[in-house]
Motif scaffolding. Structure first.
Motif, PDB file in Angstrom:
ATOM      1  N   ALA A   1       1.678   7.876  -7.109  1.00  0.00           N
ATOM      2  CA  ALA A   1       2.067   7.098  -5.924  1.00  0.00           C
ATOM      3  C   ALA A   1       1.193   5.878  -5.683  1.00  0.00           C
ATOM      4  CB  ALA A   1       2.072   7.998  -4.688  1.00  0.00           C
ATOM      5  N   SER A   2       0.311   5.554  -6.602  1.00  0.00           N
ATOM      6  CA  SER A   2      -0.566   4.395  -6.413  1.00  0.00           C
ATOM      7  C   SER A   2      -0.899   3.756  -7.746  1.00  0.00           C
ATOM      8  CB  SER A   2      -1.866   4.842  -5.724  1.00  0.00           C
ATOM      9  OG  SER A   2      -2.852   3.832  -5.821  1.00  0.00           O
ATOM     10  N   GLU A   3      -0.890   2.438  -7.772  1.00  0.00           N
ATOM     11  CA  GLU A   3      -1.314   1.713  -8.967  1.00  0.00           C
ATOM     12  C   GLU A   3      -2.832   1.565  -8.997  1.00  0.00           C
ATOM     13  OE1 GLU A   3      -0.188   0.204 -11.901  1.00  0.00           O
ATOM     14  OE2 GLU A   3       1.414   1.601 -11.419  1.00  0.00           O
ATOM     15  N   VAL A   4      -3.465   1.728  -7.846  1.00  0.00           N
ATOM     16  CA  VAL A   4      -4.924   1.575  -7.801  1.00  0.00           C
ATOM     17  C   VAL A   4      -5.580   2.852  -8.307  1.00  0.00           C
ATOM     18  CG1 VAL A   4      -6.878   0.819  -6.439  1.00  0.00           C
ATOM     19  CG2 VAL A   4      -4.564   0.212  -5.707  1.00  0.00           C
TER      20      VAL A   4
ATOM     21  N   GLY B   1       4.599   0.006  -2.533  1.00  0.00           N
ATOM     22  CA  GLY B   1       3.619  -0.050  -3.616  1.00  0.00           C
ATOM     23  C   GLY B   1       2.189  -0.033  -3.105  1.00  0.00           C
ATOM     24  N   ASP B   2       1.289   0.449  -3.942  1.00  0.00           N
ATOM     25  CA  ASP B   2      -0.134   0.441  -3.614  1.00  0.00           C
ATOM     26  C   ASP B   2      -0.872  -0.197  -4.781  1.00  0.00           C
ATOM     27  OD1 ASP B   2      -2.595   1.044  -2.320  1.00  0.00           O
ATOM     28  OD2 ASP B   2      -2.806   2.854  -3.532  1.00  0.00           O
ATOM     29  N   GLY B   3      -1.251  -1.461  -4.596  1.00  0.00           N
ATOM     30  CA  GLY B   3      -2.028  -2.135  -5.639  1.00  0.00           C
ATOM     31  C   GLY B   3      -1.204  -2.642  -6.798  1.00  0.00           C
ATOM     32  N   ASP B   4       0.123  -2.662  -6.644  1.00  0.00           N
ATOM     33  CA  ASP B   4       0.930  -3.251  -7.715  1.00  0.00           C
ATOM     34  C   ASP B   4       1.184  -4.735  -7.399  1.00  0.00           C
ATOM     35  OD1 ASP B   4       2.767  -3.139  -5.681  1.00  0.00           O
ATOM     36  OD2 ASP B   4       4.116  -1.739  -6.676  1.00  0.00           O
ATOM     37  N   GLU B   5       1.893  -5.399  -8.269  1.00  0.00           N
ATOM     38  CA  GLU B   5       2.151  -6.831  -8.149  1.00  0.00           C
ATOM     39  C   GLU B   5       2.820  -7.173  -6.805  1.00  0.00           C
ATOM     40  OE1 GLU B   5       3.705  -9.384 -11.804  1.00  0.00           O
ATOM     41  OE2 GLU B   5       5.369  -8.596 -10.617  1.00  0.00           O
ATOM     42  N   VAL B   6       3.652  -6.271  -6.335  1.00  0.00           N
ATOM     43  CA  VAL B   6       4.405  -6.542  -5.100  1.00  0.00           C
ATOM     44  C   VAL B   6       3.490  -6.440  -3.886  1.00  0.00           C
ATOM     45  CG1 VAL B   6       6.497  -5.990  -3.831  1.00  0.00           C
ATOM     46  CG2 VAL B   6       6.376  -5.514  -6.286  1.00  0.00           C
ATOM     47  N   ASP B   7       2.744  -5.367  -3.840  1.00  0.00           N
ATOM     48  CA  ASP B   7       1.762  -5.170  -2.769  1.00  0.00           C
ATOM     49  C   ASP B   7       0.772  -6.342  -2.769  1.00  0.00           C
ATOM     50  OD1 ASP B   7       0.166  -3.838  -0.837  1.00  0.00           O
ATOM     51  OD2 ASP B   7      -1.009  -2.848  -2.385  1.00  0.00           O
ATOM     52  N   ASP B   8       0.450  -6.848  -3.957  1.00  0.00           N
ATOM     53  CA  ASP B   8      -0.497  -7.963  -4.084  1.00  0.00           C
ATOM     54  C   ASP B   8       0.020  -9.262  -3.464  1.00  0.00           C
ATOM     55  OD1 ASP B   8      -2.265  -6.318  -5.357  1.00  0.00           O
ATOM     56  OD2 ASP B   8      -2.076  -7.223  -7.337  1.00  0.00           O
ATOM     57  N   ASN B   9       1.314  -9.378  -3.216  1.00  0.00           N
ATOM     58  CA  ASN B   9       1.835 -10.582  -2.546  1.00  0.00           C
ATOM     59  C   ASN B   9       1.092 -10.867  -1.244  1.00  0.00           C
ATOM     60  OD1 ASN B   9       3.804 -11.387  -4.387  1.00  0.00           O
ATOM     61  ND2 ASN B   9       5.411 -10.140  -3.430  1.00  0.00           N
ATOM     62  N   LEU B  10       0.564  -9.820  -0.623  1.00  0.00           N
ATOM     63  CA  LEU B  10      -0.159 -10.020   0.639  1.00  0.00           C
ATOM     64  C   LEU B  10      -1.389 -10.896   0.441  1.00  0.00           C
ATOM     65  CD1 LEU B  10       0.197  -6.435   2.104  1.00  0.00           C
ATOM     66  CD2 LEU B  10       0.940  -8.528   3.247  1.00  0.00           C
TER      67      LEU B  10
ATOM     68  N   VAL C   1      -1.338  -2.199   5.905  1.00  0.00           N
ATOM     69  CA  VAL C   1      -2.249  -1.118   6.317  1.00  0.00           C
ATOM     70  C   VAL C   1      -3.145  -0.636   5.183  1.00  0.00           C
ATOM     71  CG1 VAL C   1      -1.078  -0.201   8.342  1.00  0.00           C
ATOM     72  CG2 VAL C   1      -0.253   0.422   6.070  1.00  0.00           C
ATOM     73  N   LYS C   2      -2.781  -0.947   3.954  1.00  0.00           N
ATOM     74  CA  LYS C   2      -3.611  -0.537   2.814  1.00  0.00           C
ATOM     75  C   LYS C   2      -4.668  -1.584   2.475  1.00  0.00           C
ATOM     76  CE  LYS C   2       0.326   1.908   0.998  1.00  0.00           C
ATOM     77  NZ  LYS C   2       1.528   1.709   0.172  1.00  0.00           N
ATOM     78  N   HIS C   3      -4.813  -2.617   3.324  1.00  0.00           N
ATOM     79  CA  HIS C   3      -5.700  -3.743   3.003  1.00  0.00           C
ATOM     80  C   HIS C   3      -6.661  -4.050   4.135  1.00  0.00           C
ATOM     81  CE1 HIS C   3      -3.543  -4.659  -0.697  1.00  0.00           C
ATOM     82  NE2 HIS C   3      -2.452  -4.322  -0.043  1.00  0.00           N
ATOM     83  N   PRO C   4      -7.796  -3.339   4.169  1.00  0.00           N
ATOM     84  CA  PRO C   4      -8.723  -3.521   5.297  1.00  0.00           C
ATOM     85  C   PRO C   4      -9.226  -4.966   5.445  1.00  0.00           C
ATOM     86  CG  PRO C   4      -9.711  -2.180   3.538  1.00  0.00           C
ATOM     87  CD  PRO C   4      -8.256  -2.306   3.230  1.00  0.00           C
ATOM     88  N   LEU C   5      -9.507  -5.645   4.341  1.00  0.00           N
ATOM     89  CA  LEU C   5     -10.034  -7.016   4.472  1.00  0.00           C
ATOM     90  C   LEU C   5      -8.946  -7.973   4.942  1.00  0.00           C
ATOM     91  CD1 LEU C   5     -12.443  -7.374   1.399  1.00  0.00           C
ATOM     92  CD2 LEU C   5     -12.929  -6.628   3.736  1.00  0.00           C
ATOM     93  N   LEU C   6      -7.734  -7.799   4.422  1.00  0.00           N
ATOM     94  CA  LEU C   6      -6.630  -8.663   4.866  1.00  0.00           C
ATOM     95  C   LEU C   6      -6.295  -8.378   6.335  1.00  0.00           C
ATOM     96  CD1 LEU C   6      -4.269  -8.592   1.735  1.00  0.00           C
ATOM     97  CD2 LEU C   6      -6.113 -10.195   2.291  1.00  0.00           C
TER      98      LEU C   6
END
Lengths: 564, 564
Positions: free
Chosen positions: A509-512, B410-419, B437-442
């Protein structure tokens, strides 16, 4: 553009650095990096070849798997339909990695990734309820062989009520003479006790005979996909179902001869899944258990002593086989249920302290359990817990609170608020903490104090807190630097025995989170356990050695996949 | 214990203080506090009386609502079954506040809470795709009346293909002579254009005649519960379905005579729902639109001018009625789709600048759209976007990026990375941001820069990013102090027209967010809009006045509920 890409890479790296275990992953060996690459390749390949709905090969696999799952021995009743599987239209079922566990289970078992996860050293199970940790069929096979094990039902079992009627178990004295043998006979008098083996043997052939009996009793102790995804598809209704499974199993497991074999099986099955330590929550609500002679006179003291003896037996047997490193042991988290009054709670506080004093190595901590949305909040017991805490500390006992909290979808209600109490009461871990993501200050506290969350992915999904793993808050918690461990909660009822299924769902469920990511989580379970410092060090050393072997095995077994 | 309770209350208060709008809520007037109390009481009462599965009264209501929903005018075909509703077993459907929208819709409409939410001044719609903003039946009624509107199908419509075959629309010249009138006739030649009204009239009676025709075309432009919750129950498959709705509506809406009336309807229907401003995303992928004479010669320039005239007309009409304060206007977010090459993108950059220069009041910003999981990532266009940004800034234009990002599980995939890209490219709001919500710094960056998230609760649920509102990340975002606005995305296809449904789902899914909480979110939409400072101030003043009236209305209408 170069500056942009540099800034982008730095930003991503800074976020990744917040994750627990980041330093460990940065120091990965060459062998580990290669294994990581292999696992990522297999995961990506299978995401396409297996978990993509459009894949026609997969459809055949799924239909095959469905058939196998649906076929109960000699069970030709109407219940072996696609409906039973929760799959109304197998031709349009939507597949994706981390999808609904009960629909996906057979597919998972057919993946390479699962075969790898099975081999992984898992560390400890830190969140399981002992009453639902063993394969239901195994538990029932004990019932068949146990002299004096009886069942009763509130009315004769018929074709009309077989899908809802719940049996109760009881261990009876050898002198007990039953009035009947057949719970499916119209003349059966409500709630009379019938020998279990006889009831099974004489079960009406119109209900499938002994196989139909097994299917019926099994269905009262397990959750099927139709229940989880159609019939009871909500948190409230699934909790009602889960409570029913405990209602049924209670009389069976409170029989000491049965429970003894059951616990042994729990240890052995865990060891077979690469688990080296278990810290189950034991429900002590009933103040005594039943002896082989059907008397409710086996005290908790005797039970804990028995639990210790079982550990010793298993360890001795492992030592004989030269497999000592595979199992460091087990401890009990003392629990009772949040349905009693604060006054009634005092008896359990006293007992828990007494047991800890007598069996310091066997009692890991204290917890209050029950479906949070439907029982009393922690606050209701807070005053007592504060006094209990002071007594424990004054006595110098190592008896931490390991509290359930936040196993809810609520936002700012009394149930969600349990998280405040758990943390103010200085819990050393949080059982579930599913709703912690809504609490930025509590998240900070968890990070600062290193309070790990016991995450139970499949349990959360089956209790409908999340529809699938990609929607589970676990990746958010990890991203925010919260320590997590993976556990299985009630695998007897859920079917997620061991930790391989739960780790599989996390991994896809995660790419990370890759191989090293789940490795960090597995190892953390030993660090977060209540093992004494010396035993913990030993357990970690043993885990490290097994991990290295595991990494080598992946490289040897699947290294060729990187060639092309 | 007193110290404990004090510490607990302080901790809860400290977390609440992090929420956007906290200061505003602290300053609530007496009237507002009373209205808040009333709304909370109604919500709590209805959670029990309506949203509790065990309530037998409710079951009757649900069956009634189902019947009503299922009955299409003159439609006696087999499609009016419970299956159509996505409800396999109405007797066991599991009800809870914030549950699946399409199953709950009629129930929602029967609640007091919904009647209150309908009356609320909503502020602006900041995230909608113009091509799917109007009731499908209304759009089809335009097609019937529009001279020159034609449809075609890839093969004759039959009972076998009616559930999957997609029509296309086209505006034809008045001189065009069709070769056929009946798309359901066996002799219909694939892809020939047939007048829409004639095709409807001559539709085979075995397929239900004109009513069957309407049901078929409607089904290709809307999502039904069976599709969302059974047949296409995954993110990927629901996106395929949604794309199909755009594929069908495209030819209809690119007809300028139709689009003109459609946009007017969008404004009027929004005003009726208490919405005072709209900022739709307009798809400019096709470089020209169709005139009434069936020529593809209407430029984007002409379209934008037309859009401006429609705004003026609606405002003039409102002024005549003395309702000026109800609508401040509209702006277009210029968009194209992330399926083209970076080279092709340059044409759109040029045009967007030219349009902004000519219509500074009408162009709000720039975005790239499409189903993120299946189109190119932002990174693919980053170099062009950076140059585009520099050109805009050099020209001194007020043309911000308002980018879609993170509409994914997604978590850490190319799509999630759009953020990462959206924020590095200095987006002024984030379209969706579901995975933020998966990106504390963002998240920190969003808080610091005040970047609001355009949250589309029902869209997210229907596209299967979340199974229900209680599982939606919105409460997490709010808890962490991220600014959010509520929007409806593609209400034509989803059926969540206006903002009342989405606000309802938000309001029932949290105990923290009450009337004042949703009020803060509604007002924020005007603050976060791209309105010029003076118009924004006017819009906010008007909102404040309407809010005060709304609060008074709640107190007058429902004040008695607090008496008992």
């Amino acid at each position: 553009m170069d500056a942009y890409l540099k800034q982008r890479a730095e930003l991503i790296a800074s976020e990744r650095a917040l994750r627990p275990g980041h330093a460990r992953i940065q120091q990965a060996s060459e062998a580990e990096l290669k294994a990581e690459q292999i696992v990522r390749k297999i995961r990506a390949d299978e995401a396409h070849s297996i978990w993509h709905s459009e894949n026609p090969d997969f459809r055949a696999l799924f239909r095959e798997a469905s058939k196998e799952q649906m076929a109960e021995p000699n069970d030709d009743s109407a219940r072996t339909t696609a409906d039973e599987w929760g799959v109304e239209h197998p031709e349009v079922v939507n597949l994706f990695p981390g999808m609904a566990f009960l629909t996906a289970r057979k597919i998972i078992e057919n993946t390479k990734l699962y075969k790898i996860v099975q081999k992984m050293p898992k560390g400890g199970i830190l969140h399981s309820h002992l009453d639902s940790t063993v394969d239901v069929d195994f538990a029932l096979s004990l019932a068949v062989k146990q002299p004096g094990m009886h069942i009763s039902v509130p009315e004769p079992v018929t074709a009309n009520n077989v899908e809802s009627i719940l049996p109760q178990f009881r261990q009876m004295a050898s002198s007990f003479k039953a009035d009947a043998t057949d719970v499916s006979h119209a003349a059966y008098a409500a709630e009379t006790w019938v020998p279990y083996a006889a009831a099974r043997q004489s079960f009406s052939s119109s209900l499938g005979g002994p196989a139909g009996f097994d299917a019926w009793v099994r269905s009262t102790m397990k959750i099927d996909p139709n229940e989880a995804y159609t019939k009871y598809n909500s948190h409230r209704k699934m909790w009602d179902k889960l409570r029913n499974t405990f209602y049924v199993s209670n009389g069976l497991l409170r029989s000491i001869p049965i429970f003894t074999q059951y616990i042994k099986e729990y240890f052995w099955a865990s060891i077979a899944d690469g688990i080296s330590y278990v810290e189950p929550r034991v429900n002590f609500l009933f103040k005594a258990m039943w002896s082989a002679e059907g008397e409710q006179n086996v005290t908790h003291r005797e039970f804990v002593a028995l639990f210790g003896r079982i550990i010793d037996e298993v360890k001795a047997e492992l030592k004989e086989q030269g497999r000592e490193g595979e199992f460091v042991g087990a401890k009990i988290i003392y629990t009772t249920i949040k349905i009693i009054t604060p006054e009634e709670m005092e008896w359990y506080f006293d007992e828990c302290i007494a047991l800890k004093q007598e069996f310091p190595q066997l009692i890991a901590g204290f917890d209050l359990v029950g479906p949070e949305d439907f029982v009393k909040p922690l606050k209701y017991y807070a005053e007592g817990l504060l006094r209990f805490r002071k007594r424990i500390d004054d006595l110098g006992l190592d008896l931490p609170f390991i509290l359930h909290a936040g196993e809810t979808l609520g936002d700012g209600d009394e149930v969600d608020d349990n998280l405040y109490d758990a943390i103010l009461l200085d819990t050393k871990r949080i059982g579930h903490g599913f709703s912690l993501v809504k609490h930025p200050l509590l998240m900070d506290t968890c990070k600062k104090r290193g309070i790990p969350l016991e995450i139970c992915p499949i349990s959360n999904e089956l209790l409908r807190l999340t529809s699938s793993m990609p929607a589970h808050p676990m990746p958010m918690l990890i991203a925010h630097g919260i320590e997590v461990v993976v556990s299985n909660d009630d695998p007897g009822a859920f079917g997620n025995l061991g930790l391989s299924y739960d780790f599989f769902q996390v991994l896809v469920a995660s790419e990370v989170t890759g191989l090293l990511g789940v490795g960090v989580i597995a190892r953390r379970s030993l660090e977060a356990s209540m093992l004494e410092a010396d035993r913990k060090a030993k357990a970690l050393a043993s885990w490290d050695a097994r991990w290295a072997e595991f990494v080598d095995w992946i490289n040897k077994e699947y290294g060729h996949l990187l060639d092309k």
